[in-house]
Design an enzyme around this catalytic site. Structure first.
Site, PDB file in Angstrom:
ATOM      1  N   CYS A  17      -8.401  -9.719   6.730  1.00 16.83           N
ATOM      2  CA  CYS A  17      -7.818  -8.463   7.216  1.00 16.83           C
ATOM      3  C   CYS A  17      -8.449  -8.070   8.548  1.00 16.83           C
ATOM      4  CB  CYS A  17      -7.946  -7.369   6.176  1.00 16.83           C
ATOM      5  SG  CYS A  17      -9.571  -7.218   5.443  1.00 16.83           S
ATOM      6  N   GLY A  40       0.830  -1.211   0.000  1.00 12.35           N
ATOM      7  CA  GLY A  40       0.000   0.000   0.000  1.00 12.35           C
ATOM      8  C   GLY A  40       0.860   1.255   0.000  1.00 12.35           C
ATOM      9  N   GLU A  83      -7.067  -0.319   1.742  1.00 12.37           N
ATOM     10  CA  GLU A  83      -7.538  -1.233   2.791  1.00 12.37           C
ATOM     11  C   GLU A  83      -6.368  -2.172   3.062  1.00 12.37           C
ATOM     12  OE1 GLU A  83      -8.542  -3.897   4.691  1.00 12.37           O
ATOM     13  OE2 GLU A  83     -10.182  -4.656   3.442  1.00 12.37           O
TER      14      GLU A  83
END
Ligand code: NDP
Length: 472
Positions: free
Chosen positions: A280, A229, A246
């Site tokens: 997650c 990310g 996310e």
């Protein structure tokens, strides 16, 4: 034992290259599942060009017609549900039953339908004699969707459905570990969608990187590791892309001293071990008061013993292998380090290194130091550390002290007290007496390094729209 056959999937035949391609193997058995075509960076550029060319026509379609297209896509998925679930089970490893493959496909259907039902109306911000300002939500253009291997179909739908709903076109880069599931999903969706509004580009990180840098991609929706990310944020900076990130989490759950361990054990267990811990927003560290510690440990061991792990197509299994070897190694290393630190293994913790498949036994670890690596690092697999506490303030401090903060949960019987503790937790979502209970109407996203932006519901639609104010 009932075993569901792995039929020669006609979908699989449709998505595989005529010859060649990269082989994908079942993480439970090592068997060949299929072959995937590999997109090059040049193919990606061509896909973005097609998506860009189609986008104005898709945006010009009425909101009602786009909703109808999403509903038709949901119907097509439903018609192929079992075939998709079997492919998903074989490629990802997750069992058909429990909160796994069949559940994931049916969640794709319900998320599509829910997203089709949302509408984002213009907002009148000011309306007075001297002027009127109205906020409209325009499409952004081409959205790039980069997904992980844990919930490959469902997370793709979370990225695709709101983007299409708002008149964007979408280019999807699936994880290199689970491309077939996403290619099959998109193959089915595209039977109900106009050409080139949704394009899959199976490839590795270099394709994802090009998508993130591409000047004709307006937004990246990414789900995956915090490390990747951060790299995407840097790559996308030059084109000032919109982003929804996310990223990884390490969700804490705090049990309060008025909780009923037997009543909660099942929900705590599945909050942690959903998708064999590869989620997650799964519960990844549990804080339990000394007064209930032994009871909670015993109750969780009991649920673990009743939850069979094995090959996904064997109908009795509800837990599966870890999806890939690097992830298996992360889990094994973290549990080994917990053992070396003197923590007590309640169940599991002793994998058969010679077994076929990336199976790691369901593992519960007690009497562990709150700063041991298994507690502070994301295990993303079937191992749960259970930390004892005597002071609730201290437990809240431990829960809040990491750099990641996706979800969290509080478990107890007094509604006011659970709400008070929930309000003191730093996270994108805090659940009471449940964990990871997502809903297509309710915004979901991370705090701190777990990311930014939210998915789902009206708030999720805003994230894939360009606000445009017209004032007169
Ligand atoms: P990654 O973050 O490495 O991969 C996620 C996606 O990003 C994949 O499609 C990957 O492609 C792609 N990608 C990789 N490098 C780049 C890049 N430089 N630019 C653009 N896209 C890129 O996750 P992993 O699957 O490797 O899992 C690693 C860790 O991430 C896990 O241990 C877990 O902690 C966490 N994770 C979190 C998830 C979540 O839901 N929040 C889901 C999955 C993992 P490719 O696969 O081809 O490399």
């Amino acid at each position: 034992m009932t075993v569901t056959d792995a039929p020669t999937s006609s979908l699989l035949e449709r998505i595989q290259p005529a010859e060649g391609g990269r082989e994908i193997h079942d993480p439970a058995t090592g068997e060949l599942v299929g072959r995937t075509r590999q997109t090059t960076v040049a193919d990606l550029d061509a896909a973005v060009a097609r998506a860009k060319a189609t986008q104005p026509q898709w945006a010009a379609v009425s909101s009602q017609e786009r909703a109808e297209a999403l509903n038709a896509a949901a119907e097509a998925l439903e018609a192929h549900a079992e075939e998709l679930a079997i492919l998903l089970s074989r490629e990802q490893g997750k069992p058909l039953n429990g909160p796994n493959a069949r559940f994931e496909v049916s969640a794709c259907v319900s998320w599509l339908r829910a997203t089709a039902s949302f509408t984002l109306e213009p907002e009148v911000i000011v309306d007075e004699e001297s002027g009127r300002s109205v906020l409209h939500w325009r499409p952004l253009g081409v959205v790039g969707a980069i997904g992980p291997w844990n919930w490959p179909m469902m997370i793709s739908i979370w990225q695709i459905a709101p983007s299409l709903r708002q008149g964007n076109t979408v280019v999807v880069k699936p994880s290199g570990y689970t491309p077939l599931s996403v290619l099959a999903l998109i193959e089915v969706l595209n039977t109900a969608l106009p050409a080139d509004v949704l394009i899959a580009v199976p490839g590795r990180g270099d394709v994802g990187e090009r998508l993130s840098a591409h000047p004709d991609v307006a937004k990246i929706m990414f789900t995956g590791s915090t490390e990747t990310g951060k790299s995407i944020i840097k790559t996308a900076a030059d084109t000032v892309k919109r982003m929804t990130m996310e990223l990884g989490g390490n969700d804490a759950g705090i049990v309060l001293d008025d909780a009923d361990p037997k009543a909660l054990a099942d929900d705590i267990f599945w909050g942690a071990f959903i998708n064999t811990g590869q989620t997650c927003a799964a519960l990844k560290r549990l804080y339990v008061p000394e007064s209930l510690y032994d009871q909670v440990c015993e109750a969780l061991v009991e649920v673990a013993q009743q939850s069979p792990m094995g090959v996904g197509l064997e109908e009795q299994n509800v837990l599966g292998p870890v999806q890939n070897k690097p992830q298996w190694q992360i889990v094994a290393d973290l549990v080994a380090s917990a053992k070396e630190s003197g923590a007590r293994i309640l169940i599991g913790g002793d994998p058969d290194e010679n077994a076929t498949g990336y199976f790691y036994p369901t593992t519960l670890v007690a009497d562990i130091d709150p700063h041991q690596r298994l507690v502070t690092e994301e295990q993303f697999g079937p191992a749960l550390p259970i930390v004892k506490y005597t002071d609730l303030d201290q437990a809240i401090e431990w829960a809040n002290e990491l750099d990641v903060a996706l979800g969290s949960s509080v478990w107890g019987t007094d509604p006011d007290r659970t709400e008070d503790v929930a309000a003191r937790l730093v996270a994108g979502s805090t659940w009471i007496n449940k964990h990871g209970a997502i809903d297509p109407r309710v915004p979901f996203g991370g705090a701190k390094e777990s990311g930014f932006g939210v998915e789902f519901g009206i708030h999720g639609l805003k994230e894939v729209s360009q606000p445009h104010v017209i004032t007169r």
